[in-house]
Design an enzyme around this catalytic site. Structure first.
Site, PDB file in Angstrom:
ATOM      1  N   ASP A 292       5.231 -79.446 -39.607  1.00 53.37           N
ATOM      2  CA  ASP A 292       5.745 -78.992 -40.892  1.00 53.37           C
ATOM      3  C   ASP A 292       7.147 -78.433 -40.624  1.00 53.37           C
ATOM      4  OD1 ASP A 292       5.812 -78.454 -43.593  1.00 53.37           O
ATOM      5  OD2 ASP A 292       4.000 -77.220 -43.612  1.00 53.37           O
TER       6      ASP A 292
ATOM      7  N   HIS B 101       5.405 -70.904 -45.940  1.00 51.48           N
ATOM      8  CA  HIS B 101       6.853 -70.828 -46.111  1.00 51.48           C
ATOM      9  C   HIS B 101       7.345 -69.391 -45.890  1.00 51.48           C
ATOM     10  CE1 HIS B 101       6.139 -74.611 -48.356  1.00 51.48           C
ATOM     11  NE2 HIS B 101       7.351 -74.917 -47.945  1.00 51.48           N
TER      12      HIS B 101
END
Length: 502
Positions: free
Chosen positions: A264, A192
């Site tokens: 993702d 992230h």
């Protein structure tokens, strides 16, 4: 319009519709916003739900029905691991144990039953694709983002439970999506925030990281999610999500995967910082991805339009071959057809009001006590001290955790304190007086401030019970209780044991 553009549009139909077909955007709200409804009529093939879209089962069922009123075969995805990462039960915590707890039990039949139970619940509210199971081998205990989301550190164990989860979830009527290919377990960076690097050679990758994905493919997983990971043994330059060597050569050709490759979230900094938000999406499609997950953080029509327009432009300029986009859209359509058939044959039935009974059974089986078990159950109402580490984005801030609430329900008079890193008192045992003391930790081995606080508390109260809700890499205290996860089911199972209520 140029001659080449006219030829492209004539050969493949509406390019914008094809581009929309490969997007899986999120959105804000508990009802479909007008732009999503409009896009479904213009080619959008999928959406993804997050905790912000969930109030209760009835509301989700209404939301998905509204989506299907616009497009009957729309793929409705959710990021529901049925563990610490939960969306469908984010308001109360998952009533099922997560992967790490199921791995601790190591009963593949139980794992399959739990996943089937989840699949039936998700199917009943209209979800058709679940971004689960997490097939990562958590070989690095310091991993900041996987941990209890993994079935464990042994590749054979992770492989057999990954396969069991895939079989169970899909038997329940929902497509499984094994993640994060080619394996996020041996990292110390959260994708992230930055780009993790997997330094293993190919032999180690084959023996460890890739074993669960082979099992997922063999079990018939309908989808695989890529990880934003740099793996030099496979591709020294490009992250897996953007690598044709990894998506095409390894996943398609070597592993024989024929389903949908989902990225993702494409806004994650591991790829967006280096290649741009839209640039990462285009590169992923060119490399072999079929569906672009977006909207955990960028969830507006403008965000989706930016991606759609960039995909169309990339086809027009030749950066993205038109055949590759058409192939991706076709695979998404095949998954949609599978989902329609699965919904037609699924078993119906409302979710249990208090969550999953098999989930609680599994959570109880996952408990492990080390040390002086004679200290259990507790002699009376306890003082519970919970140490709260920072949460990662995958788990989110909204899901409650801890054992104080369920223990207070079983043992009225129980008191509690919760401390973050910057607020721990000099004596964390203050307030326990003559009552039993319970110290609740999450990944004690990863947080120095937490270890220091527990050490100080145990110096004052060596009889304290330490309850670990994360990876039990470090067992502290005279008696140590490991739940292998911080789900509501795990908390209730631990509270029962502490209170002698089982």
């Amino acid at each position: 319009m140029s001659e080449r553009t006219e030829r492209i549009v004539g050969a493949t139909g509406d390019l914008a519709a094809l581009a929309a077909a490969v997007l899986q955007p999120g959105f804000v709200g508990t009802t479909p916003p007008p732009w999503v409804c409009r896009w479904l009529g213009e080619g959008l093939g999928s959406v993804v739900l997050f905790a912000r879209n969930v109030v209760d089962h009835e509301q989700v069922a209404t939301l998905t029905a509204d989506l299907r009123a616009e497009r009957p075969d729309v793929i409705v995805a959710i990021d529901e691991e049925a563990g610490d990462v939960t969306r469908i039960e984010s308001a109360r915590g998952s009533s099922r144990p997560g992967n790490f707890a199921l791995g601790a039990v190591d009963d593949p039949a139980l794992t399959e039953e739990v996943a089937r139970d989840l699949g039936a619940e998700l199917a009943a509210v209209g979800v058709t694709l679940d971004y689960a199971p997490d097939a990562d081998v958590n070989s690095n205990p310091a991993n900041p983002v996987i941990g209890v989301r993994s079935f464990g550190a042994d590749p054979d164990l992770v492989a057999r439970h990954t396969a069991a989860w895939v079989r169970g979830l899909q038997a329940g009527g929902v497509a499984a999506c094994a993640k994060h290919f080619p394996g996020h377990g041996d990292t110390h960076v959260d994708s992230h925030h930055d780009l993790p690097r997997i330094g293993a050679d190919r032999a180690r990758l084959d023996a460890i990281e890739l074993a669960p994905f082979r099992a997922a493919v063999a079990a018939g997983a309908q989808a695989v999610m890529t990880g934003h990971l740099l793996v030099p043994a496979l591709d020294a330059e490009l992250p897996a999500t953007l690598s044709a060597r990894i998506l095409g050569g390894l996943l398609r050709e070597e592993l024989g995967f024929g389903g949908v490759v989902v990225t993702d979230a494409v806004e994650m900094r591991a790829v967006s910082d280096r290649y741009g938000f839209a640039g990462a999406a285009v590169r992923a499609l060119a490399a072999g991805a079929d569906a672009i997950c977006v909207g955990g953080e960028r969830a507006t029509e403008a965000d989706a339009r930016e991606l759609r327009d960039a995909i169309v432009a990339a086809v027009v300029t030749g950066e993205l071959p038109e055949e590759r986009l058409a192939e991706a859209a076709k695979r998404v359509g095949q998954l949609a057809a599978w989902s329609v058939a699965a919904r037609a044959h699924r078993s119906t039935g409302p979710a249990a009001p208090d969550g999953s009974p098999i989930g609680l059974t599994a959570a109880r089986r996952a408990l492990r006590v080390t040390g002086d078990a004679a200290l259990l159950p507790l002699a009376g109402p306890a003082h519970v001290v919970e140490f709260a580490p920072p949460r990662n984005i995958a788990i989110g801030e909204e899901t409650p955790w801890g054992i104080a609430a369920p223990l207070a329900h079983l043992a009225p008079g129980t008191t509690t304190a919760r401390y973050a890193a910057d607020a721990v008192p000099a004596d964390p045992a203050t307030g326990s007086a003559d009552r039993p003391l319970v110290l609740v930790v999450r990944d004690l081995h990863r947080h120095g401030w937490m270890r220091d606080a527990v050490t100080r508390a145990l110096a004052v109260r060596p009889d304290a019970v330490v309850v670990e809700l994360g990876v039990p890499e470090l067992a502290a205290g005279r008696v140590h209780l490991a739940t292998h996860g911080a789900t509501a089911a795990a908390a209730r199972a631990a509270a029962e044991l502490l209170a002698g209520a089982r």
